[in-house]
Motif scaffolding. Sequence first.
Motif, PDB file in Angstrom:
ATOM      1  N   ALA A  60     -28.573  81.032   3.614  1.00 47.86           N
ATOM      2  CA  ALA A  60     -29.273  80.420   4.739  1.00 47.86           C
ATOM      3  C   ALA A  60     -28.528  80.724   6.042  1.00 47.86           C
ATOM      4  CB  ALA A  60     -29.368  78.911   4.532  1.00 47.86           C
ATOM      5  N   PRO A  61     -29.265  80.953   7.131  1.00 50.66           N
ATOM      6  CA  PRO A  61     -28.589  81.214   8.409  1.00 50.66           C
ATOM      7  C   PRO A  61     -27.681  80.041   8.786  1.00 50.66           C
ATOM      8  CG  PRO A  61     -30.964  81.582   8.581  1.00 50.66           C
ATOM      9  CD  PRO A  61     -30.730  80.957   7.245  1.00 50.66           C
ATOM     10  N   GLN A  63     -25.760  77.107  10.548  1.00 51.13           N
ATOM     11  CA  GLN A  63     -26.102  76.212  11.655  1.00 51.13           C
ATOM     12  C   GLN A  63     -24.894  75.346  11.981  1.00 51.13           C
ATOM     13  OE1 GLN A  63     -28.957  76.632  12.869  1.00 51.13           O
ATOM     14  NE2 GLN A  63     -30.217  77.486  11.231  1.00 51.13           N
ATOM     15  N   VAL A  65     -23.003  71.901  12.492  1.00 54.04           N
ATOM     16  CA  VAL A  65     -23.194  70.600  11.841  1.00 54.04           C
ATOM     17  C   VAL A  65     -22.979  69.493  12.884  1.00 54.04           C
ATOM     18  CG1 VAL A  65     -22.374  69.087   9.989  1.00 54.04           C
ATOM     19  CG2 VAL A  65     -22.326  71.568   9.688  1.00 54.04           C
TER      20      VAL A  65
ATOM     21  N   ALA B  55     -19.600  71.422   4.440  1.00 51.29           N
ATOM     22  CA  ALA B  55     -20.661  70.750   5.209  1.00 51.29           C
ATOM     23  C   ALA B  55     -21.602  71.780   5.837  1.00 51.29           C
ATOM     24  CB  ALA B  55     -20.051  69.858   6.287  1.00 51.29           C
ATOM     25  N   ARG B  56     -21.032  72.853   6.372  1.00 49.63           N
ATOM     26  CA  ARG B  56     -21.885  73.813   7.071  1.00 49.63           C
ATOM     27  C   ARG B  56     -22.862  74.533   6.132  1.00 49.63           C
ATOM     28  NH1 ARG B  56     -21.293  78.494  11.573  1.00 49.63           N
ATOM     29  NH2 ARG B  56     -19.982  79.617  10.112  1.00 49.63           N
ATOM     30  N   PHE B  59     -25.515  71.951   5.086  1.00 45.49           N
ATOM     31  CA  PHE B  59     -26.440  71.619   6.177  1.00 45.49           C
ATOM     32  C   PHE B  59     -27.366  72.804   6.476  1.00 45.49           C
ATOM     33  CE2 PHE B  59     -27.472  71.353  10.761  1.00 45.49           C
ATOM     34  CZ  PHE B  59     -28.142  70.132  10.756  1.00 45.49           C
ATOM     35  N   SER B  60     -26.806  74.010   6.450  1.00 46.78           N
ATOM     36  CA  SER B  60     -27.614  75.202   6.755  1.00 46.78           C
ATOM     37  C   SER B  60     -28.710  75.398   5.704  1.00 46.78           C
ATOM     38  CB  SER B  60     -26.722  76.449   6.803  1.00 46.78           C
ATOM     39  OG  SER B  60     -25.697  76.273   7.767  1.00 46.78           O
ATOM     40  N   LEU B  61     -28.356  75.178   4.433  1.00 49.27           N
ATOM     41  CA  LEU B  61     -29.350  75.293   3.361  1.00 49.27           C
ATOM     42  C   LEU B  61     -30.446  74.243   3.541  1.00 49.27           C
ATOM     43  CD1 LEU B  61     -30.353  76.380   0.585  1.00 49.27           C
ATOM     44  CD2 LEU B  61     -28.871  74.668  -0.491  1.00 49.27           C
ATOM     45  N   PHE B  63     -31.340  72.720   6.222  1.00 44.82           N
ATOM     46  CA  PHE B  63     -32.146  73.014   7.408  1.00 44.82           C
ATOM     47  C   PHE B  63     -33.107  74.171   7.140  1.00 44.82           C
ATOM     48  CE2 PHE B  63     -32.700  74.993  11.647  1.00 44.82           C
ATOM     49  CZ  PHE B  63     -33.434  73.965  12.202  1.00 44.82           C
ATOM     50  N   LEU B  76     -27.673  66.350   3.925  1.00 44.84           N
ATOM     51  CA  LEU B  76     -26.240  66.660   3.943  1.00 44.84           C
ATOM     52  C   LEU B  76     -25.439  65.442   3.486  1.00 44.84           C
ATOM     53  CD1 LEU B  76     -23.675  68.267   4.986  1.00 44.84           C
ATOM     54  CD2 LEU B  76     -24.123  67.226   7.211  1.00 44.84           C
TER      55      LEU B  76
END
Lengths: 252, 220
Positions: A60-61, A63, A65, B55-56, B59-61, B63, B76
């Motif tokens: 996934a791109p 993002q 947090v 976390a990143r 969260f990216s997945l 989103f 998350l």
Amino acid sequence: MVEVDAPRTGCPEDLIGAYALGALDPEDLEVIERHLALCERCRQAIADARRTAQLLAFSAPPQPVPAHARRQLLARIRAYPITAGVRFWLRRPAWTLAVAASLLTLLFGWQVIQQRQEAHRQAHQAVEADAQRRAVVQLIAQRDGLLIRLQGTGTARDAHGAIILDPSSNTALIAVEGLPRPATGQAYVVWLVRGDQFHQAGILPVDERGHAELFLSPRESLRTFDAMAITLENGPQVSAPNGQPVALATLD
Amino acid sequence: MHLSQPYRRILQWSGLARRARETTTELERASDELLVQRVVEGDIRAFELLYDRYARPVFSLAFRMLGDPGEAEELLQETFVRLWQQAARYDAHRGSFGSWLMSIAHNLAVDALRQRSRRPQRADFVDLATFPFHDIDERATALEAAEVSELRDRVRRALAQLPEPQRQVIELAYFGGLTHSEIATVLGEPIGTIKTRLRLAMQKLQVLLRDHPNGALGDG
Ligand SMILES: [Zn+2]
């Protein structure tokens, strides 16, 4: 070469990738799951496909947090006991009236029953119980005490209760319910922990209803201890914990 | 003083013995597996370090799948609450910690998508400038696990090598939580075609990703 596994022709190979991705419709899902119960080769193929599917999660791109997510999460975590292994009873930084009220009900509820059942109870014990109740009322009135919730572990899984600390009077009240009665000869021992030192603080008596309470008024300041632990010991006369841990609460 | 086994265990649980002799820097260098073990013991510091690392990507997945920053943030938090509650279920013999955690997030997101009557919004179309937060968690960016960025590049390269229609069905299945028949409806193509395309796409992707084994993945 002899095929030892299920025959290839019977294998729903066209469904394996989709199964690993979770993309099968219910009919196909039923077909493949019935087959998987019998076919080691397909189970292996699914495990391989699933490892690939899991990697997609990382694609996934990226993002940024939001920072408040961490703050909220940590606040939530502190409110949860952990479920695995030992449960910690995580300190609640402030009183909540609801918890205090239910604790009072819990305490007075069984105190009344005990008194009715044990009418022969000696006068000084009744006075002691009164002192405890007064302490609870005082703590709740002051609203600067510390309430630490307790949840049991292992064989005492169903136990729950609270520790009330009153730093100003250096007293603590432990109240637990749902505690299994210890076997003959065994006892629940309460420890105050400082660094790697365990100080026996008393025996937690359990009545036939699984209720237990202990009022502590240690000589040393409670502020100097790091944790309170309860263990199930083979006898009350122990100088260090050796038995099964029942509960632990950090006091920091 | 002689310490019996349960006595040591209590100290470990309380984290007290460790707190005295283990610095945060040492813990920061610890493997994911060691940190998970500490989380099982109730160590919030270890938990936060795992949060820094993952976390990143989580969260990216979220989103990417849900297309909504608020929902992604909820997911998350939910993923990490599960980590806190269920860390003992992680089995290092069955794969990397990162893959395990991302599977939790993915399952939660698929559940969320299936509960919605509407279909996922494509996250690509959300303008990041309109994010309702300005407080970016710099730690989650700076301390992201090194394997995560390696994997991100590797998997994106592999996906880029697939013919566009194959990449599309894989993404609809994995990120959209769609089944064969739902993908067929979305694309207006026969279900048989979709089944074949998805099978070929997965086979090709498996080959592409297998050529570059990564120890952190727990392959084999
Ligand atoms: Zn088979």
